[in-house]
Scaffold this motif. Structure first.
Motif: not given
Length: 483
Positions: A235-258
């Motif tokens: 795409l031609g631009f630097p992507i700045i990574y800040l962390g992640y969030a992981k969810h179940r099928e029912d959208f409940k949050l399982l874990s995150l990292k910043a």
């Protein structure tokens, strides 16, 4: 009243810690007991933690680490929440301690402000990961016409109850608001369906061009980095990574990292969006073609472990954001690194010698015999012999020419001239007064050379965009740029 941020919009670090009533269970080196804690991301994308305690800091204290100490900060602070969640702040560094004392009421408070390397948390929910969000920044929503849409629907239920006693009158009204826009890209990269999109925030962080990559499934961190780097190159631009969030099928949050966002001191936000290969249709437009983006990204992804592409993202964007007088050296170093890896992989199929090995051995014996007859010290003779033993390797210039011939890329006259600019920058050669226009133009050519090499060896595209010539024409990959 400001609307709360929904879980799919962007990172919710501060509200997550606050709404789950996290308390510090192990303060590490912080003053304790701790009355309150706050964790947030500042406008420079760094993670900050602030704690308040009734304790007095020690007045006379030796420095924990002398100035100039180089170390990995492994200091940790641990958290728990009443709902069963746990969290950990890593790389805790106390930047400021401020004390407030009210002698009249006998109250004291110490506020400690810390920087963090990263913050991780696991909730009390269990189960398989169905959706993974990478929170990112520097997604330029206005440069491209994004091919895929986002539909938003908001419903509000209002009630009013009149009267008292056992028979009140209750009215209910429902209002809804629907909207849609095109601000995402839905493609498959590395065997995963991913959706790259931009977010609109009502906070001061909106100027960091917030966005996300949604992965359907649970790719590991290494795979996600590989995908981010592939998208960034395509795409031609630097992507700045800040962390992640992981969810179940029912959208409940399982874990995150910043994590702290690295934007090269903010220079990443000023990089012009310039994809190396045509990814828009019609040519010259900004309308993304999903098929073209997918082809370039997947080609980069498939070759990520080859030719040092895994480190190219770091070198490339630092070259793009470097001062103009040093950018040529960075682009040249990236080109040479890829050349080296490619040549190593070719083995005997790539001729790296000046003359055939057998012929050189004959020449070498004659030279050694002549050296013995010279009035030289043993040390000097040894030095000459070592140089001669490795003397049948072609120069960098010749090796580069053979490399381009080997992969089938024609070097135009302008590009051959620009290659010397890399040597000038690397060796600190003085720039002739008034030659800054040539410096800028030659650096553009070095960037194009790098683009052409990567596109060729990965098979990503048969065309490249010539950012050296006026109007940025699309050219066949095999054809170089000439004046």
């Amino acid at each position: 009243m400001e609307k709360p941020m929904l879980f799919w919009e962007w990172e919710r670090l501060e509200s997550y810690v606050e709404n789950n009533f996290f308390q510090i269970s192990d303060p590490g080196k912080l003053l304790s007991p701790i009355r309150s804690v706050r964790v947030w991301r500042d406008q420079n994308l760094r993670i900050v933690m602030e704690t308040k305690s009734a304790e007095h800091p020690m007045t006379a204290r030796e420095q924990e680490y002398p100035p100039g100490t180089v170390r990995v900060n492994d200091d940790v602070v641990h958290f728990t929440s009443p709902g069963g969640g746990v969290a950990h702040a890593f790389g805790v560094d106390i930047r400021k301690s401020k004390t407030n004392t009210n002698h009249q009421h006998g109250k004291h408070e110490t506020v400690q402000t810390c920087s963090l390397h990263h913050f991780e948390s696991n909730t009390s929910y269990k189960g398989a990961v169905a959706y993974t969000f990478d929170w990112i920044a520097n997604v330029e929503r206005r440069h491209y016409f994004w091919p895929d849409g986002v539909q938003e629907s908001t419903q509000e239920i209002s009630t009013r109850t009149l009267g008292y006693g056992t028979d009140p009158v209750t009215f209910t009204a429902t209002s809804s608001e629907d909207s849609g826009s095109r601000n995402c890209l839905d493609i498959n990269v590395g065997g995963f369906r991913i959706i790259l999109g931009s977010s609109k925030l009502a906070t001061e962080l909106d100027n960091t061009k917030p966005g996300y990559i949604l992965y359907i499934g649970d790719p590991d961190e290494e795979t996600r980095k590989r995908i981010r780097d592939s998208l960034s190159f395509a795409l031609g631009f630097p992507i700045i990574y800040l962390g992640y969030a992981k969810h179940r099928e029912d959208f409940k949050l399982l874990s995150l990292k910043a994590i702290n966002g690295y934007s090269m001191d903010g220079r990443a936000f000023n990089v012009p969006v310039m994809p190396p290969a045509p990814i828009c249709v019609p040519p010259g437009s900004n309308m993304l073609d999903k098929g073209k983006v997918e082809t370039v990204a997947n080609s980069f992804f498939a070759n990520y472990s080859n030719y040092s592409l895994s480190s190219l993202n770091w070198i490339y964007w630092h070259a793009v954001t470097a001062p103009v007088h040093m950018a040529a050296a960075y682009f040249g170093a990236a080109i040479e690194k890829i050349q080296k890896k490619y040549i190593e992989g070719q083995g005997k199929n790539f001729n790296n010698l000046i003359i055939p090995k057998q012929k050189y051995n004959t020449l070498k014996r004659s030279i050694f015999a002549a050296i013995k007859e010279c009035d030289l010290s043993i040390e000097d003779k040894k030095t000459f012999e070592e140089k001669i033993n490795g003397g049948n390797v072609v120069s960098l210039k010749v090796r580069s020419q053979r490399f381009f011939d080997h992969i089938g890329l024609d070097m135009g006259s302008a590009e051959l001239t620009a290659w010397q600019r890399r040597n000038d920058a690397a060796h600190g050669n003085e720039l002739a007064d008034g030659d800054y226009i040539s410096l800028i133009r030659d650096t553009k050519l070095l960037k194009l050379i790098l683009h052409r090499i990567v596109l060729k060896i990965t098979g990503a595209s048969a065309l490249y965009i010539d950012y050296y010539s006026l109007n940025f024409p699309e050219r066949e990959l095999t054809r170089g740029v000439s004046e």
